[in-house]
Scaffold this motif. Structure first.
Motif, PDB file in Angstrom:
ATOM      1  N   GLU A 192       0.836  -1.211   0.000  1.00 32.89           N
ATOM      2  CA  GLU A 192       0.000   0.000   0.000  1.00 32.89           C
ATOM      3  C   GLU A 192       0.875   1.266   0.000  1.00 32.89           C
ATOM      4  O   GLU A 192       0.577   2.231  -0.704  1.00 32.89           O
ATOM      5  CB  GLU A 192      -0.889  -0.040   1.254  1.00 32.89           C
ATOM      6  N   MET A 193       1.968   1.246   0.802  1.00 36.65           N
ATOM      7  CA  MET A 193       2.903   2.394   0.815  1.00 36.65           C
ATOM      8  C   MET A 193       3.481   2.635  -0.575  1.00 36.65           C
ATOM      9  O   MET A 193       3.643   3.774  -1.013  1.00 36.65           O
ATOM     10  CB  MET A 193       4.078   2.127   1.775  1.00 36.65           C
ATOM     11  N   CYS A 194       3.815   1.527  -1.269  1.00 35.40           N
ATOM     12  CA  CYS A 194       4.383   1.649  -2.620  1.00 35.40           C
ATOM     13  C   CYS A 194       3.377   2.300  -3.555  1.00 35.40           C
ATOM     14  O   CYS A 194       3.732   3.177  -4.346  1.00 35.40           O
ATOM     15  CB  CYS A 194       4.746   0.273  -3.168  1.00 35.40           C
ATOM     16  N   ARG A 195       2.123   1.858  -3.459  1.00 36.44           N
ATOM     17  CA  ARG A 195       1.098   2.402  -4.356  1.00 36.44           C
ATOM     18  C   ARG A 195       0.853   3.885  -4.078  1.00 36.44           C
ATOM     19  O   ARG A 195       0.624   4.667  -4.982  1.00 36.44           O
ATOM     20  CB  ARG A 195      -0.228   1.651  -4.161  1.00 36.44           C
ATOM     21  N   LYS A 196       0.887   4.250  -2.768  1.00 35.91           N
ATOM     22  CA  LYS A 196       0.525   5.617  -2.408  1.00 35.91           C
ATOM     23  C   LYS A 196       1.676   6.600  -2.488  1.00 35.91           C
ATOM     24  O   LYS A 196       1.472   7.793  -2.713  1.00 35.91           O
ATOM     25  CB  LYS A 196      -0.032   5.642  -0.976  1.00 35.91           C
ATOM     26  N   LEU A 197       2.911   6.146  -2.219  1.00 39.33           N
ATOM     27  CA  LEU A 197       4.002   7.110  -2.111  1.00 39.33           C
ATOM     28  C   LEU A 197       5.318   6.677  -2.770  1.00 39.33           C
ATOM     29  O   LEU A 197       5.951   7.464  -3.466  1.00 39.33           O
ATOM     30  CB  LEU A 197       4.286   7.402  -0.632  1.00 39.33           C
ATOM     31  N   LEU A 198       5.706   5.416  -2.546  1.00 34.62           N
ATOM     32  CA  LEU A 198       7.086   5.040  -2.886  1.00 34.62           C
ATOM     33  C   LEU A 198       7.338   4.834  -4.377  1.00 34.62           C
ATOM     34  O   LEU A 198       8.474   4.940  -4.828  1.00 34.62           O
ATOM     35  CB  LEU A 198       7.494   3.784  -2.102  1.00 34.62           C
ATOM     36  N   SER A 199       6.299   4.512  -5.125  1.00 37.09           N
ATOM     37  CA  SER A 199       6.514   4.297  -6.555  1.00 37.09           C
ATOM     38  C   SER A 199       5.496   5.079  -7.364  1.00 37.09           C
ATOM     39  O   SER A 199       4.466   5.499  -6.843  1.00 37.09           O
ATOM     40  CB  SER A 199       6.401   2.815  -6.900  1.00 37.09           C
ATOM     41  N   ASN A 200       5.799   5.262  -8.623  1.00 36.64           N
ATOM     42  CA  ASN A 200       4.848   5.835  -9.567  1.00 36.64           C
ATOM     43  C   ASN A 200       4.333   4.685 -10.446  1.00 36.64           C
ATOM     44  O   ASN A 200       5.030   4.260 -11.366  1.00 36.64           O
ATOM     45  CB  ASN A 200       5.556   6.894 -10.419  1.00 36.64           C
ATOM     46  N   PRO A 201       3.126   4.176 -10.136  1.00 43.80           N
ATOM     47  CA  PRO A 201       2.647   2.960 -10.802  1.00 43.80           C
ATOM     48  C   PRO A 201       2.496   3.102 -12.316  1.00 43.80           C
ATOM     49  O   PRO A 201       2.400   2.099 -13.015  1.00 43.80           O
ATOM     50  CB  PRO A 201       1.279   2.708 -10.155  1.00 43.80           C
ATOM     51  N   VAL A 202       2.464   4.332 -12.808  1.00 42.14           N
ATOM     52  CA  VAL A 202       2.339   4.523 -14.253  1.00 42.14           C
ATOM     53  C   VAL A 202       3.617   4.086 -14.980  1.00 42.14           C
ATOM     54  O   VAL A 202       3.564   3.463 -16.039  1.00 42.14           O
ATOM     55  CB  VAL A 202       2.023   6.007 -14.582  1.00 42.14           C
ATOM     56  N   ILE A 203       4.763   4.405 -14.391  1.00 44.04           N
ATOM     57  CA  ILE A 203       6.022   4.103 -15.095  1.00 44.04           C
ATOM     58  C   ILE A 203       6.930   3.124 -14.345  1.00 44.04           C
ATOM     59  O   ILE A 203       7.951   2.708 -14.875  1.00 44.04           O
ATOM     60  CB  ILE A 203       6.830   5.400 -15.379  1.00 44.04           C
ATOM     61  N   GLU A 204       6.559   2.765 -13.111  1.00 45.85           N
ATOM     62  CA  GLU A 204       7.462   1.918 -12.327  1.00 45.85           C
ATOM     63  C   GLU A 204       6.791   0.640 -11.816  1.00 45.85           C
ATOM     64  O   GLU A 204       5.593   0.611 -11.558  1.00 45.85           O
ATOM     65  CB  GLU A 204       7.991   2.705 -11.114  1.00 45.85           C
ATOM     66  N   ASN A 205       7.602  -0.411 -11.688  1.00 43.74           N
ATOM     67  CA  ASN A 205       7.186  -1.623 -10.988  1.00 43.74           C
ATOM     68  C   ASN A 205       7.876  -1.669  -9.639  1.00 43.74           C
ATOM     69  O   ASN A 205       8.964  -1.122  -9.489  1.00 43.74           O
ATOM     70  CB  ASN A 205       7.630  -2.868 -11.775  1.00 43.74           C
ATOM     71  N   PHE A 206       7.260  -2.363  -8.671  1.00 46.25           N
ATOM     72  CA  PHE A 206       7.969  -2.513  -7.400  1.00 46.25           C
ATOM     73  C   PHE A 206       7.913  -3.951  -6.915  1.00 46.25           C
ATOM     74  O   PHE A 206       7.078  -4.741  -7.326  1.00 46.25           O
ATOM     75  CB  PHE A 206       7.416  -1.554  -6.339  1.00 46.25           C
TER      76      PHE A 206
END
Lengths: 86, 86
Positions: free
Chosen positions: A63-77
């Motif tokens: 959830e942190m990745c989706r909200k802050l740590l990554s940009n889901p448009v251009i990045e995978n985590f």
């Protein structure tokens, strides 16, 4: 109360251009490392988390990745949870 | 000719202050993730290397880290070599 060490790798999606990687690639070649074919740069985020409930640490970090740590448009985590000795 | 995928993790040394990590930490807490105790940000560099000689890939990448990819004064690095199917 358990303590966790969580490693999050955030990488650009393969279809996205990586100008920083290209510039590292050309610098490496200029330094004589001609064997390097490609270079891509991502982020490495290390979190220390204190939580009683072991089950949902991975879920919370996702959830942190989706909200802050990554940009889901251009990045995978990618999230890896390790339990830590307290 | 073999192809290798090499993952380089570059992290700030534990004694070095990480203002970017601190700002991520405070943003996560403001978003309601109060369980996060600490956050530190590093770099993840993925290299694709073509080389006939398997033995010295790790050594060469370590040299790349010393010369370009990391700042040895404030950063540590970690090299992981994987063979890739060509």
């Amino acid at each position: 109360m358990k303590e966790y060490r969580v490693k999050v790798e955030v990488k650009l999606k393969p279809v996205v251009l990586d100008p920083q990687g290209k510039s590292v690639l050309s610098a490496l070649r200029n330094l004589g490392f001609g064997e390097v074919e490609d270079a891509r740069i991502g982020k490495l985020i290390e979190l220390t988390i204190k939580d009683g409930d072991s089950g949902n640490v991975e879920e919370r970090v996702t959830e942190m990745c989706r909200k802050l740590l990554s940009n889901p448009v251009i990045e995978n985590f990618d999230v890896k949870v390790e339990e830590k000795n307290v």
